[in-house]
Design a protein around this motif. Structure first.
Motif, PDB file in Angstrom:
ATOM      1  N   SER A 172      -6.445  16.301  -4.161  1.00 47.38           N
ATOM      2  CA  SER A 172      -7.645  15.528  -4.447  1.00 47.38           C
ATOM      3  C   SER A 172      -7.342  14.050  -4.639  1.00 47.38           C
ATOM      4  N   THR A 173      -6.249  13.742  -5.338  1.00 47.27           N
ATOM      5  CA  THR A 173      -5.955  12.347  -5.680  1.00 47.27           C
ATOM      6  C   THR A 173      -5.348  11.564  -4.518  1.00 47.27           C
ATOM      7  N   VAL A 174      -4.492  12.198  -3.721  1.00 47.04           N
ATOM      8  CA  VAL A 174      -3.802  11.458  -2.651  1.00 47.04           C
ATOM      9  C   VAL A 174      -4.774  10.896  -1.608  1.00 47.04           C
ATOM     10  N   PRO A 175      -5.768  11.675  -1.097  1.00 42.61           N
ATOM     11  CA  PRO A 175      -6.735  11.043  -0.193  1.00 42.61           C
ATOM     12  C   PRO A 175      -7.470   9.873  -0.834  1.00 42.61           C
ATOM     13  N   ALA A 176      -7.815  10.011  -2.124  1.00 43.64           N
ATOM     14  CA  ALA A 176      -8.496   8.904  -2.807  1.00 43.64           C
ATOM     15  C   ALA A 176      -7.575   7.705  -2.973  1.00 43.64           C
ATOM     16  N   LEU A 177      -6.254   7.932  -2.999  1.00 45.23           N
ATOM     17  CA  LEU A 177      -5.311   6.814  -3.112  1.00 45.23           C
ATOM     18  C   LEU A 177      -5.279   5.975  -1.838  1.00 45.23           C
ATOM     19  N   ILE A 178      -5.676   6.553  -0.710  1.00 49.36           N
ATOM     20  CA  ILE A 178      -5.829   5.736   0.504  1.00 49.36           C
ATOM     21  C   ILE A 178      -6.889   4.675   0.251  1.00 49.36           C
ATOM     22  N   MET A 179      -7.998   5.106  -0.352  1.00 50.58           N
ATOM     23  CA  MET A 179      -9.060   4.161  -0.710  1.00 50.58           C
ATOM     24  C   MET A 179      -8.546   3.111  -1.689  1.00 50.58           C
ATOM     25  N   PHE A 180      -7.835   3.558  -2.719  1.00 53.55           N
ATOM     26  CA  PHE A 180      -7.360   2.630  -3.753  1.00 53.55           C
ATOM     27  C   PHE A 180      -6.400   1.591  -3.159  1.00 53.55           C
ATOM     28  N   SER A 181      -5.460   2.040  -2.343  1.00 58.83           N
ATOM     29  CA  SER A 181      -4.471   1.117  -1.758  1.00 58.83           C
ATOM     30  C   SER A 181      -5.138   0.075  -0.876  1.00 58.83           C
ATOM     31  N   PRO A 205       0.811  -1.227   0.000  1.00 58.15           N
ATOM     32  CA  PRO A 205       0.000   0.000   0.000  1.00 58.15           C
ATOM     33  C   PRO A 205       0.839   1.268   0.000  1.00 58.15           C
ATOM     34  N   ALA A 206       1.928   1.279   0.778  1.00 56.84           N
ATOM     35  CA  ALA A 206       2.775   2.474   0.831  1.00 56.84           C
ATOM     36  C   ALA A 206       3.453   2.725  -0.516  1.00 56.84           C
ATOM     37  N   VAL A 207       3.892   1.666  -1.177  1.00 56.83           N
ATOM     38  CA  VAL A 207       4.526   1.820  -2.493  1.00 56.83           C
ATOM     39  C   VAL A 207       3.524   2.356  -3.505  1.00 56.83           C
ATOM     40  N   TRP A 208       2.300   1.831  -3.490  1.00 53.55           N
ATOM     41  CA  TRP A 208       1.267   2.336  -4.400  1.00 53.55           C
ATOM     42  C   TRP A 208       0.991   3.816  -4.136  1.00 53.55           C
ATOM     43  N   MET A 209       0.899   4.193  -2.877  1.00 54.71           N
ATOM     44  CA  MET A 209       0.664   5.591  -2.541  1.00 54.71           C
ATOM     45  C   MET A 209       1.804   6.464  -3.068  1.00 54.71           C
ATOM     46  N   PHE A 210       3.031   6.012  -2.896  1.00 61.72           N
ATOM     47  CA  PHE A 210       4.194   6.781  -3.334  1.00 61.72           C
ATOM     48  C   PHE A 210       4.222   6.913  -4.855  1.00 61.72           C
ATOM     49  N   VAL A 211       4.052   5.782  -5.557  1.00 65.70           N
ATOM     50  CA  VAL A 211       4.147   5.787  -7.017  1.00 65.70           C
ATOM     51  C   VAL A 211       3.008   6.587  -7.645  1.00 65.70           C
ATOM     52  N   PHE A 212       1.769   6.275  -7.250  1.00 67.43           N
ATOM     53  CA  PHE A 212       0.622   6.951  -7.848  1.00 67.43           C
ATOM     54  C   PHE A 212       0.508   8.403  -7.360  1.00 67.43           C
ATOM     55  N   GLY A 213       0.938   8.657  -6.121  1.00 67.94           N
ATOM     56  CA  GLY A 213       0.862  10.019  -5.603  1.00 67.94           C
ATOM     57  C   GLY A 213       1.716  10.987  -6.400  1.00 67.94           C
ATOM     58  N   TYR A 214       2.902  10.528  -6.809  1.00 68.29           N
ATOM     59  CA  TYR A 214       3.765  11.370  -7.615  1.00 68.29           C
ATOM     60  C   TYR A 214       3.499  11.230  -9.108  1.00 68.29           C
ATOM     61  N   LEU A 236      -0.360   9.243   7.332  1.00 69.89           N
ATOM     62  CA  LEU A 236       0.861  10.000   7.606  1.00 69.89           C
ATOM     63  C   LEU A 236       1.564  10.403   6.309  1.00 69.89           C
ATOM     64  N   MET A 237       1.580   9.511   5.323  1.00 71.68           N
ATOM     65  CA  MET A 237       2.184   9.841   4.034  1.00 71.68           C
ATOM     66  C   MET A 237       1.433  10.985   3.358  1.00 71.68           C
ATOM     67  N   ALA A 238       0.111  10.938   3.418  1.00 67.88           N
ATOM     68  CA  ALA A 238      -0.686  11.985   2.784  1.00 67.88           C
ATOM     69  C   ALA A 238      -0.428  13.337   3.429  1.00 67.88           C
ATOM     70  N   VAL A 239      -0.362  13.363   4.758  1.00 67.16           N
ATOM     71  CA  VAL A 239      -0.220  14.633   5.481  1.00 67.16           C
ATOM     72  C   VAL A 239       1.215  15.137   5.477  1.00 67.16           C
ATOM     73  N   LEU A 240       2.175  14.243   5.719  1.00 64.51           N
ATOM     74  CA  LEU A 240       3.565  14.667   5.878  1.00 64.51           C
ATOM     75  C   LEU A 240       4.336  14.682   4.565  1.00 64.51           C
ATOM     76  N   LEU A 241       4.156  13.646   3.736  1.00 69.79           N
ATOM     77  CA  LEU A 241       4.935  13.557   2.501  1.00 69.79           C
ATOM     78  C   LEU A 241       4.339  14.409   1.386  1.00 69.79           C
ATOM     79  N   PHE A 242       3.011  14.327   1.213  1.00 65.25           N
ATOM     80  CA  PHE A 242       2.365  15.064   0.128  1.00 65.25           C
ATOM     81  C   PHE A 242       1.749  16.386   0.587  1.00 65.25           C
ATOM     82  N   ALA A 243       1.859  16.683   1.874  1.00 71.05           N
ATOM     83  CA  ALA A 243       1.400  17.973   2.429  1.00 71.05           C
ATOM     84  C   ALA A 243      -0.068  18.249   2.141  1.00 71.05           C
ATOM     85  N   VAL A 244      -0.896  17.208   2.177  1.00 65.64           N
ATOM     86  CA  VAL A 244      -2.336  17.396   2.001  1.00 65.64           C
ATOM     87  C   VAL A 244      -2.930  17.801   3.346  1.00 65.64           C
TER      88      VAL A 244
END
Length: 399
Positions: free
Chosen positions: A203-212, A46-55, A268-276
């Protein structure tokens, strides 16, 4: 004889013994930790998917590569083109000698737009005549082409207003500010709510939590339960005193706990890494996440009870969870923008409801008063899939 009597009593009573549930859960956890690759995938996937798709899944249209053909080479043509040069939405690639080179630049993809300023551009404008500037846009991707067209129109409109203001100031003796005010009798002030910086990642990063979660949780659950069938250890359950409910709950507990840990990591990735920004209630977010996890693991459980091999479980789970999640959850395209038939299908899958919740809690600070239909839908899904799994599982081995 004692074992059989205990089984019948457990099945007949329908209750749950916490110690037996814990024993099943502990056994399943040992199976998970014994397979290091499976454990690594459970927490890293899940973390890898968030990282790859988030960027990678960035829908902002910026740095549009463009070239120019300036056939006038006047101060006004340079001033006009400079507005594109300094815009963060455009990336200047060079000036062409003539229109004949434009097609090659567009075909090769080195430029997404070509701006052609005609001869006598300045002369016509100073004499009060219109001057037509041609813009060629690569229409391979319609959405990007439409946005590029909108950027170009906005720059043209701003330039026209400045030209008109200069003309009024020069001919009527007005100040620059007064001339600008007269050219803009109707002012338009746009405020972006909830996503003030208009960043697609918000918009996309919170939805990526759902996807992961929607991809990983059913997959882990399905593979874990089917593994019992492939190794033959499922027959130990058939003859044990543990009831159906105790076995299913104990079997799901480790995967629910893994998914809960992943929710924290993804948040934590959404808030700290992607600054959402997270503006809503943490309690509502995590409570809804638990319901969504129960729903997604319920999908994996249902699949695992219908197949007998991990390969089949893998294929079916990916098809059932991934494809609808991408198409109908609102991850990329808003559900409201889909056709009526597609919107109907979107309401049949849990991903859409959880997407509404994560975006609402992250960006809009909305609570149960607004999101209760989505929370209720997830609760219904979780209960329904749990009941289906209970009905499908039997302690009588198929012959």
């Amino acid at each position: 004889g004692v074992g059989t009597a205990g089984t019948s009593e457990g099945e007949r009573g329908g209750g749950m013994n916490v110690r037996r549930v814990a024993a099943v859960a502990f056994k399943e956890w040992r199976e998970v930790t014994r397979d290091r690759i499976f454990l690594l995938l459970a927490f890293c996937m899940p973390a890898v998917w968030m990282f790859v798709f988030g960027y990678g899944l960035v829908l902002d249209v910026e740095n549009i590569s463009f070239v120019v053909v300036d056939r006038d080479h006047s101060s006004l043509s340079r001033d006009y083109l400079y507005r594109f040069y300094q815009s963060r939405y455009f990336s200047f690639q060079g000036e062409l000698a003539g229109e004949g080179e434009a097609d090659a630049w567009l075909k090769s993809g080195k430029a997404r737009a070509v701006i052609i300023v005609p001869e006598k551009f300045q002369e016509r404008l100073l004499s009060g005549q219109p001057a037509d500037v041609q813009t060629l846009i690569d229409g391979t991707f319609p959405l990007r082409a439409d946005i590029t067209k909108g950027y170009t129109i906005a720059i043209n409109n701003a330039y026209n207003v400045d030209l008109l203001a200069d003309h009024l100031a020069r001919t009527r003796g007005l100040s620059r500010d007064e001339a600008l005010r007269r050219t803009r009798p109707l002012g338009l002030e746009v405020r972006y709510l909830y996503n003030e910086e208009v960043r697609s990642t918000w918009s996309t990063v919170p939805a990526l939590i759902m996807f992961s979660l929607m991809v990983s949780s059913p997959l882990l659950t399905a593979l874990g339960v089917v593994r019992e069938k492939e190794t033959g250890s499922i027959y130990n359950i058939y003859s044990a005193t543990v009831s159906r409910m105790e076995f299913l709950v104990g079997k799901l507990v480790p995967y629910v706990m893994i998914s809960l840990i992943n929710v924290v990591v993804l948040w934590l990735m959404a808030v700290l890494l992607f600054a959402v920004p997270f503006k809503g209630s943490l309690l509502l977010f995590f409570a809804s996440s638990i319901l969504f996890i129960l729903t997604s693991t319920g999908i994996g459980l249902t699949v695992s009870l219908l197949v007998s091999t991990q390969q089949a479980a893998l294929i079916i789970t990916v098809v059932v969870s991934t494809v609808p999640t991408i198409l109908f959850s609102g991850l990329i395209v808003p559900v409201s923008s889909l056709s009526q038939a597609a919107q109907f299908q979107a309401h049949l899958f849990p991903g859409m409801y959880y997407t509404n919740i994560v975006r609402g809690t992250f960006l809009k600070n909305v609570g149960p008063a607004v999101l209760w239909p989505d929370v209720l839908a997830l609760a219904v899904y979780a209960a329904a899939l749990g009941a289906i799994g209970y009905r499908l599982f039997t302690k009588r081995p198929s012959v």
